[in-house]
Design a protein around this motif. Structure first.
Motif, PDB file in Angstrom:
ATOM      1  N   ASN A  47       0.832  -1.208   0.000  1.00  0.00           N
ATOM      2  CA  ASN A  47       0.000   0.000   0.000  1.00  0.00           C
ATOM      3  C   ASN A  47       0.866   1.258   0.000  1.00  0.00           C
ATOM      4  O   ASN A  47       0.545   2.242  -0.678  1.00  0.00           O
ATOM      5  N   LYS A 133      -6.390  -3.207   0.844  1.00  0.00           N
ATOM      6  CA  LYS A 133      -5.749  -2.388  -0.179  1.00  0.00           C
ATOM      7  C   LYS A 133      -6.264  -0.961  -0.010  1.00  0.00           C
ATOM      8  O   LYS A 133      -7.475  -0.740   0.015  1.00  0.00           O
ATOM      9  N   ARG A 274      -3.327  -2.110  -8.034  1.00  0.00           N
ATOM     10  CA  ARG A 274      -2.841  -2.047  -6.658  1.00  0.00           C
ATOM     11  C   ARG A 274      -2.313  -3.413  -6.229  1.00  0.00           C
ATOM     12  O   ARG A 274      -2.721  -3.995  -5.228  1.00  0.00           O
TER      13      ARG A 274
END
Length: 399
Positions: A47, A133, A274
């Motif tokens: 992250n 996430k 991501r």
């Protein structure tokens, strides 16, 4: 002159994680395996990188060896920077003595020197034991727009569960006017995620005051946040709407792994958006034998499946023998399930050898408790391990 960093992240990864029993006997909780090819800390580190934060201090204390080795120089997360990157921050001796970290706030206070090296405008405080996430840059933008002294990420939880969390009560614009730690009768369902952004000067001020208070537990939730509210600091709640799971218990760890499987998983790790990065050994592709069967499961490289795997997550190098059945379970690396064995509703740590025709746990449909076996065990042929067993020593558990 070294380049100034806008934001530095401080990742709290020193907790003991006693509610994970065997899994954290020799390993810090953030280093516990998850999801077939990850460790819990991968999510927070990834992250950071995906949010453009390239300077992360990882505060370690309890059983740090596996975690230290795993993080290494930070290369898998693109955090092997000459200036910045990821740095491991254990307790160390100072001119006035040496101290263990006495709480989350004290851990950050003892490492303000690391923060000051980069002269950041903001400090992001994170926990290393959550699965999610998140784009921290969105939260930082919110913090700046509000002109906040501190911004706390919150997630909406069911009212019936709100009493298990620290709850933020806010004005319509998100300004926090009250914080309640595990209230018996919650006024709202905005649960703190343990993610904070502070202005650096504000953080240093309140940490110094907290450290000077001999009656403080030196904890953000118990001490620093209430003190800031009481003094009139400008504090806002940042609403997060994605998947988030605290995996601090065996039950929640099992549930989070189960959330990864299915046609529409609650947390989809298969999408490139991501991406979650991790450090993994190179393995050959997984192999499913002629009579092998896999349904609704995650199977990692290096697995050999000659039996049946249903609704389960298997890490690298797991072998399931002919006639063996694994269902609703999480099996860590290099564990072998021998011919004819049955594993139900269980978590099996690394390098376990389950003998032929063993019965581990019981089906979820029977309302069984999760069975947890510790690393490097051998379960002899034909042994039955009752549902709910949590042990590294089966001498008193089997029948």
């Amino acid at each position: 002159m070294l380049q100034k960093k806008e934001c530095v992240a401080m990742l709290l990864a020193g907790g003991q994680g006693s509610r994970l029993y065997n899994l954290t006997e020799k390993t810090a909780k953030p280093a516990v395996p998850f999801g077939g090819k990850y460790r819990i800390i991968d999510f927070t580190l990834s992250n950071c990188v995906n949010s453009g934060i390239d300077t992360v201090g990882v505060l370690t204390q309890y059983q740090p060896y596996v975690l230290n080795e795993y993080i290494g120089n930070g290369q898998p997360w693109d955090l092997d920077k000459t200036y910045g990157g990821v740095k491991l921050l254990p307790p160390y001796q100072r001119s006035n003595g040496a101290y263990w970290y006495r709480g989350t706030a004290n851990a950050i206070y003892q490492n303000l020197g690391f923060v000051e090296r980069y002269d950041p405008d903001y400090v992001l405080i994170l926990s290393g034991d959550h699965i999610y996430k998140m784009d921290y840059s969105d939260m930082l933008r919110y913090h700046r727009e509000k002109g906040a002294d501190c911004t706390i990420a919150v997630i909406d939880v069911p009212l019936a569960e709100a009493s298990r969390f620290g709850i933020m009560n806010t004005e319509p614009d998100g300004k926090i006017y009250e914080f309640e730690e595990k209230p018996p009768v919650p006024k709202s369902t905005k649960a703190s995620m343990g993610i904070y952004i502070f202005g650096t000067g504000v953080l240093k001020k309140y940490l110094a005051e907290d450290d000077a208070n001999p009656s403080s537990a030196n904890d953000f939730g118990k001490n620093v946040i209430p003190a800031m509210l009481a003094s009139g600091a400008k504090m806002y709640a940042y609403p997060f709407t994605g998947y988030w799971k605290d995996v601090g218990t065996v039950q929640s760890l099992w549930e989070a792994n189960m959330d990864l499987i299915g046609e529409h998983p609650a947390l989809d790790l298969r999408t490139p958006e991501r991406r979650i990065f991790s450090r993994n050994a190179t393995r050959p592709p997984h192999f499913i034998g002629r009579d092998g069967k896999v349904e609704n499961s995650l199977i990692t490289e290096g697995c050999e499946i000659y039996g049946t795997v249903i609704n389960s997550v298997l890490f690298g190098g797991v072998k399931v023998g002919a006639g063996a059945v694994v269902s609703d379970s999480v099996i860590f690396e290099e564990t072998e399930i021998s011919e004819g064995a049955t594993v139900d509703h269980s978590i099996l740590d690394c390098r376990i050898k389950v003998g032929k025709n063993c019965v581990i746990g019981a089906p979820v449909s029977e309302g069984s408790a999760i069975t947890l076996l510790g690393a490097d065990m051998t379960v002899d042929d034909g042994v039955k391990v009752p549902a709910g067993t949590m042990s590294s020593d089966l001498s008193k558990e089997v029948k």
